[in-house]
Design a protein around this motif. Structure first.
Motif, PDB file in Angstrom:
ATOM      1  N   ALA A   1       0.799  -1.223  -0.269  1.00 34.60           N
ATOM      2  CA  ALA A   1       0.034  -0.009  -0.106  1.00 34.60           C
ATOM      3  C   ALA A   1       0.862   1.347   0.092  1.00 34.60           C
ATOM      4  N   GLU A   2       2.184   1.259   0.508  1.00 39.42           N
ATOM      5  CA  GLU A   2       2.887   2.401   0.482  1.00 39.42           C
ATOM      6  C   GLU A   2       3.378   2.694  -0.911  1.00 39.42           C
ATOM      7  N   VAL A   3       3.296   3.996  -1.143  1.00 40.44           N
ATOM      8  CA  VAL A   3       3.818   4.623  -2.510  1.00 40.44           C
ATOM      9  C   VAL A   3       4.810   5.504  -2.331  1.00 40.44           C
ATOM     10  N   ARG A   4       6.024   5.073  -2.838  1.00 40.10           N
ATOM     11  CA  ARG A   4       7.165   6.050  -2.973  1.00 40.10           C
ATOM     12  C   ARG A   4       7.143   7.272  -3.744  1.00 40.10           C
ATOM     13  N   ALA A   5       7.025   8.298  -3.046  1.00 38.51           N
ATOM     14  CA  ALA A   5       6.782   9.609  -3.542  1.00 38.51           C
ATOM     15  C   ALA A   5       7.939  10.542  -4.122  1.00 38.51           C
TER      16      ALA A   5
ATOM     17  N   ASP B   1       0.538  19.037  -2.418  1.00 43.39           N
ATOM     18  CA  ASP B   1      -0.529  19.532  -2.915  1.00 43.39           C
ATOM     19  C   ASP B   1      -1.860  18.861  -3.558  1.00 43.39           C
ATOM     20  N   VAL B   2      -2.804  19.025  -2.953  1.00 43.61           N
ATOM     21  CA  VAL B   2      -4.211  18.222  -3.246  1.00 43.61           C
ATOM     22  C   VAL B   2      -5.047  18.865  -4.079  1.00 43.61           C
TER      23      VAL B   2
ATOM     24  N   VAL C   1      -9.221  12.923  -7.275  1.00 42.48           N
ATOM     25  CA  VAL C   1      -8.555  13.654  -6.269  1.00 42.48           C
ATOM     26  C   VAL C   1      -6.969  13.293  -6.707  1.00 42.48           C
ATOM     27  N   VAL C   2      -6.030  14.235  -6.533  1.00 40.52           N
ATOM     28  CA  VAL C   2      -4.754  13.969  -7.033  1.00 40.52           C
ATOM     29  C   VAL C   2      -3.972  14.699  -6.078  1.00 40.52           C
ATOM     30  N   VAL C   3      -3.004  14.063  -5.585  1.00 40.59           N
ATOM     31  CA  VAL C   3      -1.874  14.309  -4.553  1.00 40.59           C
ATOM     32  C   VAL C   3      -0.587  14.589  -5.519  1.00 40.59           C
ATOM     33  N   ARG C   4       0.100  15.790  -5.197  1.00 41.46           N
ATOM     34  CA  ARG C   4       1.459  16.237  -5.859  1.00 41.46           C
ATOM     35  C   ARG C   4       2.424  16.519  -4.972  1.00 41.46           C
TER      36      ARG C   4
ATOM     37  N   ALA D   1       4.825  17.161  -9.397  1.00 41.49           N
ATOM     38  CA  ALA D   1       4.720  15.664  -9.875  1.00 41.49           C
ATOM     39  C   ALA D   1       3.567  15.153  -9.431  1.00 41.49           C
ATOM     40  N   GLU D   2       2.820  14.206 -10.013  1.00 39.80           N
ATOM     41  CA  GLU D   2       1.738  13.380  -9.232  1.00 39.80           C
ATOM     42  C   GLU D   2       2.254  12.548  -8.834  1.00 39.80           C
ATOM     43  N   LEU D   3       1.855  12.198  -7.468  1.00 43.04           N
ATOM     44  CA  LEU D   3       2.355  11.078  -6.594  1.00 43.04           C
ATOM     45  C   LEU D   3       1.021   9.768  -6.312  1.00 43.04           C
ATOM     46  N   HIS D   4      -0.172  10.491  -6.383  1.00 50.26           N
ATOM     47  CA  HIS D   4      -1.131   9.590  -5.928  1.00 50.26           C
ATOM     48  C   HIS D   4      -2.399  10.247  -6.921  1.00 50.26           C
TER      49      HIS D   4
END
Length: 154
Positions: free
Chosen positions: A34-38, A88-89, A130-133, A137-140
């Motif tokens: 579940a972890e995402v390396r950002a 940033d969301v 919803v986007v997390v940057r 750069a888009e992370l999720h």
């Protein structure tokens, strides 16, 4: 562009690699899937769209009722760097409109929980994103539905 093939590697190296792969035991990942390396310092360990935040945890899973006042994006992150950073969301509506980005600070910490919220979902049913940057750069990215109004209590 030049295609790279195994033939570009000296034969003894290939044989060593094949022997290593043949005898290497299966290795379990150290980090949960579940972890995402950002980035080089940020790891997103949980990202959840929720109806509310209670006791610093997400509560009530999507879909979000169309009569809900708000939707929340809960983010749990680890910052292994040497400085605070910002995520940033962006909430993107069913018609593609993007709301103003919400900045979430993430200090140097092994576990940091934070969240962003939007009231734009109220009365706006459909498929949202919803986007997390970080630094543009888009992370999720996550899709969620804003559905019909919630059923009245009986």
């Amino acid at each position: 562009m030049v295609a790279r093939t195994w033939s570009m590697i000296p034969l003894p190296a290939v044989e060593r690699l094949e022997r290593t792969l043949a005898i290497a035991p299966a290795i379990e990942p150290v980090v949960p899937a579940a972890e995402v390396r950002a980035s080089s310092s940020i790891t997103l360990t949980r990202v959840v769209v929720a109806r509310a935040i209670e006791d610093r945890e997400p509560s009530g899973a999507a879909p979000i009722p169309a009569d809900a006042e708000r939707a929340y994006l809960f983010v749990e992150a680890r910052n292994d760097g040497d400085a605070e950073t910002s995520l940033d969301v962006e909430w993107i509506g069913p018609d593609g409109t993007v709301g103003e980005a919400i900045a979430l600070r993430v200090p140097v910490a092994s576990r940091w929980r934070t969240w962003a919220t939007t009231s734009r979902v109220h009365g706006q049913p459909g498929s949202w994103r919803v986007v997390v940057r970080e630094g543009g750069a888009e992370l999720h990215s996550a899709r969620f539905d804003v559905g019909p109004a919630s059923a009245p209590a009986s």
